[in-house]
Design an enzyme around this catalytic site. Sequence first.
Site, PDB file in Angstrom:
ATOM      1  N   HIS A 189      -1.762   5.889   8.814  1.00 47.41           N
ATOM      2  CA  HIS A 189      -0.619   6.520   8.955  1.00 47.41           C
ATOM      3  C   HIS A 189      -0.449   7.574   9.662  1.00 47.41           C
ATOM      4  O   HIS A 189      -0.134   8.656   9.250  1.00 47.41           O
ATOM      5  CB  HIS A 189       0.094   6.339   7.624  1.00 47.41           C
ATOM      6  CG  HIS A 189       0.469   5.157   6.847  1.00 47.41           C
ATOM      7  ND1 HIS A 189      -0.750   4.473   6.063  1.00 47.41           N
ATOM      8  CD2 HIS A 189       1.293   4.138   6.906  1.00 47.41           C
ATOM      9  CE1 HIS A 189      -0.301   3.321   5.677  1.00 47.41           C
ATOM     10  NE2 HIS A 189       0.992   3.247   6.173  1.00 47.41           N
ATOM     11  N   HIS A 237      10.708  -2.706   3.756  1.00 46.71           N
ATOM     12  CA  HIS A 237      10.917  -1.298   3.834  1.00 46.71           C
ATOM     13  C   HIS A 237      11.468  -0.835   5.324  1.00 46.71           C
ATOM     14  O   HIS A 237      10.816  -1.236   6.217  1.00 46.71           O
ATOM     15  CB  HIS A 237      10.124  -0.534   3.292  1.00 46.71           C
ATOM     16  CG  HIS A 237       8.671  -0.468   3.870  1.00 46.71           C
ATOM     17  ND1 HIS A 237       8.014  -1.303   3.989  1.00 46.71           N
ATOM     18  CD2 HIS A 237       8.179   0.801   4.431  1.00 46.71           C
ATOM     19  CE1 HIS A 237       6.876  -1.133   4.524  1.00 46.71           C
ATOM     20  NE2 HIS A 237       6.833   0.280   5.065  1.00 46.71           N
ATOM     21  N   GLU A 263       4.946  -4.746   9.053  1.00 47.75           N
ATOM     22  CA  GLU A 263       3.551  -4.468   9.095  1.00 47.75           C
ATOM     23  C   GLU A 263       3.028  -5.626   8.280  1.00 47.75           C
ATOM     24  O   GLU A 263       1.612  -5.732   8.156  1.00 47.75           O
ATOM     25  CB  GLU A 263       3.265  -3.117   8.436  1.00 47.75           C
ATOM     26  CG  GLU A 263       3.647  -3.002   6.938  1.00 47.75           C
ATOM     27  CD  GLU A 263       3.164  -1.629   6.308  1.00 47.75           C
ATOM     28  OE1 GLU A 263       2.832  -0.534   7.028  1.00 47.75           O
ATOM     29  OE2 GLU A 263       3.124  -1.379   5.070  1.00 47.75           O
ATOM     30  N   HIS A 279       0.740  -1.050  -0.086  1.00 44.59           N
ATOM     31  CA  HIS A 279       0.151  -0.056   0.089  1.00 44.59           C
ATOM     32  C   HIS A 279       0.753   1.358  -0.130  1.00 44.59           C
ATOM     33  O   HIS A 279       0.431   2.427   0.453  1.00 44.59           O
ATOM     34  CB  HIS A 279      -0.930   0.043   1.405  1.00 44.59           C
ATOM     35  CG  HIS A 279      -0.183  -0.003   2.551  1.00 44.59           C
ATOM     36  ND1 HIS A 279      -1.098  -0.594   3.598  1.00 44.59           N
ATOM     37  CD2 HIS A 279       0.769   0.599   2.978  1.00 44.59           C
ATOM     38  CE1 HIS A 279      -0.341  -0.400   4.663  1.00 44.59           C
ATOM     39  NE2 HIS A 279       0.719   0.358   4.469  1.00 44.59           N
TER      40      HIS A 279
END
Length: 434
Positions: A59, A193, A240, A12
């Site tokens: 976020h 990441h 995540e 995402h």
Amino acid sequence: MARIIGGIAASHTPTIGFAFDKNKREDPVWAPIFENFAPLSAWLAEQRPDVLLFIYNDHVTSFFFDHYSAFALGVGPQWSPADEGGGARDLPSIAGHPALAEHIGQSLMADEFDMSFFQNKPLDHGCFSPLSMLCPHRPEWPLKLVPLQMGVLQMPVPRARRFYKLGQALRRAIESYPEDLRVAIVATGGLSHQVHGERSGFNNPEWDQQFLDLFERDPERLADMTLAEYATLGGFEGAEVVMWLTMRGALPAGVVCRHRSYYLPSMTGIATAIYESADAGVDERAVERHRARMAVELAGAEKLPGTYPFTIGAAMKSFRINDYLHRMIEPHHREQFLRDPEASFDAAGLSDEERDLIRRRDWLGLLRYGVIFFLLEKLGAVTGVSNLHIYAAMRGESLEDFQRTRNAPGALYSVAGKGAGDLGWDKASTQSGK
């Protein structure tokens, strides 16, 4: 009954939304993103699900650390793109499925998942970045959305196995929903990441491929890993991907991978995948047992006279008036209400029925409409009506008659910060609500 037709996994990262909005289809740097999402879009067009159960994390856009939950289920009727600082993306809102969401919430709580519930919150790139790639959406989206927000940004977070077990509970929830619905589970986030600190820019394509292998064939091994192991292998933000385990848990042990791709254009390993069940069977006896277990906690409550449990359904139906009354905690809002109530009603978009209930201080009518008592209490505090007056009115009694039933018959109190004398309580300060 509803059934799960398969699972979709997709990263995402906001670069996906950037590529879509800037129409980078022909740009060789961005074209692989479109190519990798195309099979997902084709699968959805072929399978035609009614609802996407969308697993994502916010976020720090609509959810902040004044109240941060591990698992938050969206139960509202509509979902819009969030403004993340530079303006919201030019995408239409997508309809929710409140009835399915309410059922899922009740089911998960029966399975001892302590959920929180939200509505009227916009969804950020965690949802809309991949969603914009998944299906055409002009003039409107062809399906409905139930968002499941995971609190994975503030430590501690649930163990990986807890996410996996949540998926197994989701399967029971969806399959026990009585309406015939085709539901696809979408899991977003990752892959490797890290976007903070001196390790910013870390990627591990080898781990990303291994994760995808294990996700398909050995999710139990992934469920046993610690967050530190995920962070070591895939970057701290890459951890995540534990959210994917919820989708995997909602599928049976045996799955068929219909599509899998991977591309690393910049900061995040972008993966897409489609999984279908190798065994589409549903144990209908297990479904019936689960429905019975869901009904246990409130069984018999409907027989209690003068009792109105505040449910997710009530919260959705009466959100607008509950929100209006909740804002009585704001000095400016309550001052506007006291100064010019009609203008205040207009600004909030209250219906004629809602306005009338507030004007008449119809306490029982408000309760029956779906206003929770603790907001009646706030309206009473603002208008100089004691809790005792409200209790009496709901019972259809005078204050004097109600007080005769109390051990402290002379007590008048409220949640207001001022004393009763300052509020001017007297026999005429409330209406009966009849």
